[in-house]
Design a protein around this motif. Sequence first.
Motif, PDB file in Angstrom:
ATOM      1  N   ALA B 150       0.832  -1.205   0.000  1.00  0.00           N
ATOM      2  CA  ALA B 150       0.000   0.000   0.000  1.00  0.00           C
ATOM      3  C   ALA B 150       0.867   1.255   0.000  1.00  0.00           C
ATOM      4  N   ALA B 151       1.920   1.246   0.801  1.00  0.00           N
ATOM      5  CA  ALA B 151       2.779   2.425   0.927  1.00  0.00           C
ATOM      6  C   ALA B 151       3.495   2.739  -0.385  1.00  0.00           C
ATOM      7  N   TYR B 152       4.127   1.755  -0.975  1.00  0.00           N
ATOM      8  CA  TYR B 152       4.886   2.038  -2.201  1.00  0.00           C
ATOM      9  C   TYR B 152       3.949   2.311  -3.384  1.00  0.00           C
ATOM     10  N   ALA B 153       2.792   1.661  -3.392  1.00  0.00           N
ATOM     11  CA  ALA B 153       1.819   1.964  -4.449  1.00  0.00           C
ATOM     12  C   ALA B 153       1.365   3.419  -4.328  1.00  0.00           C
ATOM     13  N   ALA B 154       1.134   3.875  -3.098  1.00  0.00           N
ATOM     14  CA  ALA B 154       0.733   5.276  -2.880  1.00  0.00           C
ATOM     15  C   ALA B 154       1.840   6.227  -3.317  1.00  0.00           C
ATOM     16  N   ALA B 155       3.068   5.855  -3.024  1.00  0.00           N
ATOM     17  CA  ALA B 155       4.196   6.710  -3.427  1.00  0.00           C
ATOM     18  C   ALA B 155       4.237   6.854  -4.950  1.00  0.00           C
ATOM     19  N   ALA B 156       3.911   5.775  -5.655  1.00  0.00           N
ATOM     20  CA  ALA B 156       3.982   5.795  -7.121  1.00  0.00           C
ATOM     21  C   ALA B 156       2.691   6.288  -7.763  1.00  0.00           C
ATOM     22  N   GLY B 157       1.586   6.235  -7.007  1.00  0.00           N
ATOM     23  CA  GLY B 157       0.291   6.567  -7.589  1.00  0.00           C
ATOM     24  C   GLY B 157      -0.346   5.395  -8.324  1.00  0.00           C
ATOM     25  N   LEU B 158      -0.054   4.166  -7.900  1.00  0.00           N
ATOM     26  CA  LEU B 158      -0.668   2.971  -8.500  1.00  0.00           C
ATOM     27  C   LEU B 158      -1.787   2.465  -7.600  1.00  0.00           C
ATOM     28  N   GLN B 159      -2.735   1.756  -8.191  1.00  0.00           N
ATOM     29  CA  GLN B 159      -3.798   1.109  -7.407  1.00  0.00           C
ATOM     30  C   GLN B 159      -3.226  -0.086  -6.650  1.00  0.00           C
ATOM     31  N   ALA B 160      -3.622  -0.245  -5.387  1.00  0.00           N
ATOM     32  CA  ALA B 160      -3.181  -1.426  -4.630  1.00  0.00           C
ATOM     33  C   ALA B 160      -4.402  -2.189  -4.131  1.00  0.00           C
ATOM     34  N   HIS B 161      -4.411  -3.499  -4.385  1.00  0.00           N
ATOM     35  CA  HIS B 161      -5.462  -4.380  -3.874  1.00  0.00           C
ATOM     36  C   HIS B 161      -4.806  -5.385  -2.950  1.00  0.00           C
ATOM     37  N   VAL B 162      -5.144  -5.324  -1.661  1.00  0.00           N
ATOM     38  CA  VAL B 162      -4.473  -6.199  -0.696  1.00  0.00           C
ATOM     39  C   VAL B 162      -5.476  -7.159  -0.062  1.00  0.00           C
ATOM     40  N   TYR B 163      -5.034  -8.387   0.162  1.00  0.00           N
ATOM     41  CA  TYR B 163      -5.887  -9.457   0.681  1.00  0.00           C
ATOM     42  C   TYR B 163      -5.253 -10.030   1.937  1.00  0.00           C
ATOM     43  N   MET B 164      -5.999  -9.964   3.054  1.00  0.00           N
ATOM     44  CA  MET B 164      -5.461 -10.459   4.329  1.00  0.00           C
ATOM     45  C   MET B 164      -6.469 -11.386   4.998  1.00  0.00           C
ATOM     46  N   PRO B 165      -5.999 -12.290   5.886  1.00  0.00           N
ATOM     47  CA  PRO B 165      -6.928 -13.116   6.656  1.00  0.00           C
ATOM     48  C   PRO B 165      -7.866 -12.225   7.473  1.00  0.00           C
ATOM     49  N   GLN B 166      -9.112 -12.648   7.640  1.00  0.00           N
ATOM     50  CA  GLN B 166     -10.073 -11.755   8.306  1.00  0.00           C
ATOM     51  C   GLN B 166      -9.756 -11.540   9.788  1.00  0.00           C
ATOM     52  N   ASP B 167      -8.926 -12.429  10.383  1.00  0.00           N
ATOM     53  CA  ASP B 167      -8.562 -12.241  11.790  1.00  0.00           C
ATOM     54  C   ASP B 167      -7.229 -11.500  11.942  1.00  0.00           C
ATOM     55  N   VAL B 168      -6.764 -10.863  10.882  1.00  0.00           N
ATOM     56  CA  VAL B 168      -5.523 -10.077  10.975  1.00  0.00           C
ATOM     57  C   VAL B 168      -5.738  -8.941  11.978  1.00  0.00           C
ATOM     58  N   PRO B 169      -4.750  -8.627  12.822  1.00  0.00           N
ATOM     59  CA  PRO B 169      -4.942  -7.514  13.756  1.00  0.00           C
ATOM     60  C   PRO B 169      -5.355  -6.232  13.020  1.00  0.00           C
ATOM     61  N   LEU B 170      -6.257  -5.513  13.654  1.00  0.00           N
ATOM     62  CA  LEU B 170      -6.863  -4.326  13.061  1.00  0.00           C
ATOM     63  C   LEU B 170      -5.846  -3.302  12.560  1.00  0.00           C
ATOM     64  N   VAL B 171      -4.711  -3.201  13.238  1.00  0.00           N
ATOM     65  CA  VAL B 171      -3.716  -2.198  12.873  1.00  0.00           C
ATOM     66  C   VAL B 171      -3.272  -2.358  11.422  1.00  0.00           C
ATOM     67  N   PHE B 172      -3.177  -3.594  10.952  1.00  0.00           N
ATOM     68  CA  PHE B 172      -2.744  -3.827   9.569  1.00  0.00           C
ATOM     69  C   PHE B 172      -3.791  -3.313   8.582  1.00  0.00           C
ATOM     70  N   ARG B 173      -5.067  -3.514   8.929  1.00  0.00           N
ATOM     71  CA  ARG B 173      -6.134  -3.081   8.038  1.00  0.00           C
ATOM     72  C   ARG B 173      -6.188  -1.548   7.983  1.00  0.00           C
TER      73      ARG B 173
END
Lengths: 399, 399
Positions: B150-173
């Motif tokens: 997400a960070a490097y995509a934002a730096a470049a201006g690219l779309q980022a689609h990220v997929y995480m387990p639903q029980d991932v700690p909230l901070v990551f989301r």
Amino acid sequence: MATLSTLMHLECSMCTKSFDAKQLINMCPTCQSPLFARYNLEKAKETMTPKALKERTHNTGSLWRYEEVLPIQQKDYMLSLGEGWTMLHHAKRLGDHIGCPNTFIKDEGTHNATGSFKARGLSVAVSRAYELGAKALSVPSAGNAAGATAAYAAAAGLQAHVYMPQDVPLVFRVECEQLGAHVTLVDGLINDCGQRAKRDAEKSSIQRFDLSTLKEPYRLEGKKTMGYELAEQLDWKLPDVIIYPTGGGTGLVGMWKAFSEMKQMGLLDGKRPRMVSVQSTGCAPIIRAFQEGKKHAEPWENAKTCADGLRVPVAVGDFLILDALRESGGTAVAVDDSEMFKYTKIMGSHTGIFPAPEGAACLAAQIKLLKSGWIKSDETVVLFNTGTGLKYFNIYTTM
Amino acid sequence: MATLSTLMHLECSMCTKSFDAKQLINMCPTCQSPLFARYNLEKAKETMTPKALKERTHNTGSLWRYEEVLPIQQKDYMLSLGEGWTMLHHAKRLGDHIGCPNTFIKDEGTHNATGSFKARGLSVAVSRAYELGAKALSVPSAGNAAGATAAYAAAAGLQAHVYMPQDVPLVFRVECEQLGAHVTLVDGLINDCGQRAKRDAEKSSIQRFDLSTLKEPYRLEGKKTMGYELAEQLDWKLPDVIIYPTGGGTGLVGMWKAFSEMKQMGLLDGKRPRMVSVQSTGCAPIIRAFQEGKKHAEPWENAKTCADGLRVPVAVGDFLILDALRESGGTAVAVDDSEMFKYTKIMGSHTGIFPAPEGAACLAAQIKLLKSGWIKSDETVVLFNTGTGLKYFNIYTTM
């Protein structure tokens, strides 16, 4: 091995009396004002040249590159966990988006241990206390200073006693505990924490050195390196405007001191930046005093904001902050919490930096000042993101 | 402006076929194995000398210092948010405490954007995808890789689609959302996330480039810089033992590739370190395969551990990890969650580094190996703390 420090003595920022720097000391014993470290700048400038600095990397690069104007005398006492020499990002996509292409962000969230600019002040203050023989340290904190104190105390093997408001986000408490600090939560704000720390210290069998900001001379010295870095990273030419989130204000006062030292050392010519203090509408004592033309700020009643670092109702260095704003031709801007939320995502999605709300507040202030014409679109503006947004993630989950 | 990159072509790590590097490509089209970037090392060694490296600071210092052996061709595409050139701490107090004075910690939690070593792989992979014309990116992640994407995509201006387990700690989301990424939570583990990402990509109108680790060639290149840095920071002499927490294992495979490249470039002589993989007792596919002498690892059923980065039941590069462990005379050690909790505080309070549980697992493994005599007390040991403990603070609150 000796460092290149040119530390000479301490000087009261109010009554100008001098004191021996080879002692553990808090405020001026005469007038209870902050003490400033003074250096032999004529000597410092012989070795701390732009060319010499280019060759200094000191492991991964840290604020210790400016050792001539820092207080540590022996290298063994320079504690290093990653403190300073942070990135200055030219935020091109963000700058284009807001119509101010020369927008830079000094990102204190990466390259600083514990994820905030507090690592700067506390690396220097803990190192110096360690060098001067302290065995135990104590600090009141809104959150980040506690973590940084715990980290550097652990690095040195000193006892750390940290005091935080009881509603501080849990992440700050866990961080301190895992770093081995003794944590006390206090029903109140940072000033109440300070009073409790003082009472506990009086009862302690091991003497505790108080690291409250501006109540000892060296956190300021660590913070001032933001000014040195900014100058070095911009090739010794300062920006037109610096926008800085102001709680205790040590960083702003520190940068102002740095600019003055650099001028004396011949490292800078040209004019100094206009300094802008940003506070929360829920806690804006400096802004009120600035607008009312007062020398000191009245305590703010019922301080409330999601930006823990701005929840500082009384600043010991209020007169120093106000002086810097006025001398620089600067100003002071209040931002409310909803703006911090909004601009966090705007900064994040246009730069890749997930800022603390304090950092987002600077962007909100910049936009207000661009709209009012106080900042011109072709000016060079530096925003300080004082820490990582990670420690504040909980504020986004209650929206 | 052109970089000094000496990239030549891509080579399949299994069938050794060559492919053009000037294309967006995932795995070997013939055998579906990871592709490795190959460089003209004879040319690289002319400019990437120890002396030349000393003079490279590249703003604040980052892995881009090794541009000869990285794939980016034009400087404008080198995205930089703080990636690599992390501190190598000589952890003296900790080393004395555990009876192994030459214990070092490579701290990936500071100096890396988003607080983890994932910034290394993704700074390089996103930069290269950007250079090759990608408009949208997609990645499955246990947590940290999503934030870095997400960070490097934002730096470049690219779309980022990220997929995480639903029980991932909230901070990551929250981190991904504030950085502008499109977040999808999946009922399952990282491999399930990968499948969902693939399905979604097939339906998308804008082509999404898949950044799954070792399923494109360049995250490995970013990760290998840990090996280059270690060598440079230890004055081109590698340690006896490297202890590395192993989820996907890209870092371990990357360092092994780096040591081989450095040897060809004449930057290293002497023997390479014994490599140790650390996994959780709740998810230890590599350890099981290592012990059973197998070339590939079977998928681990019901993977469970507090260390999200170790919750990887299937690693695409399993055979590469196992090869490196065996060629180096290394080993593989399982650590349970309670040991990670215990050693987090021991590391924290003896160093000032608040490690991720994965980092604490390395210390637990070191102590086991010291006790068994596999590590001698006078050996030099490097532990990798792959991220900041801040993102995992919630695991300490349920104790």
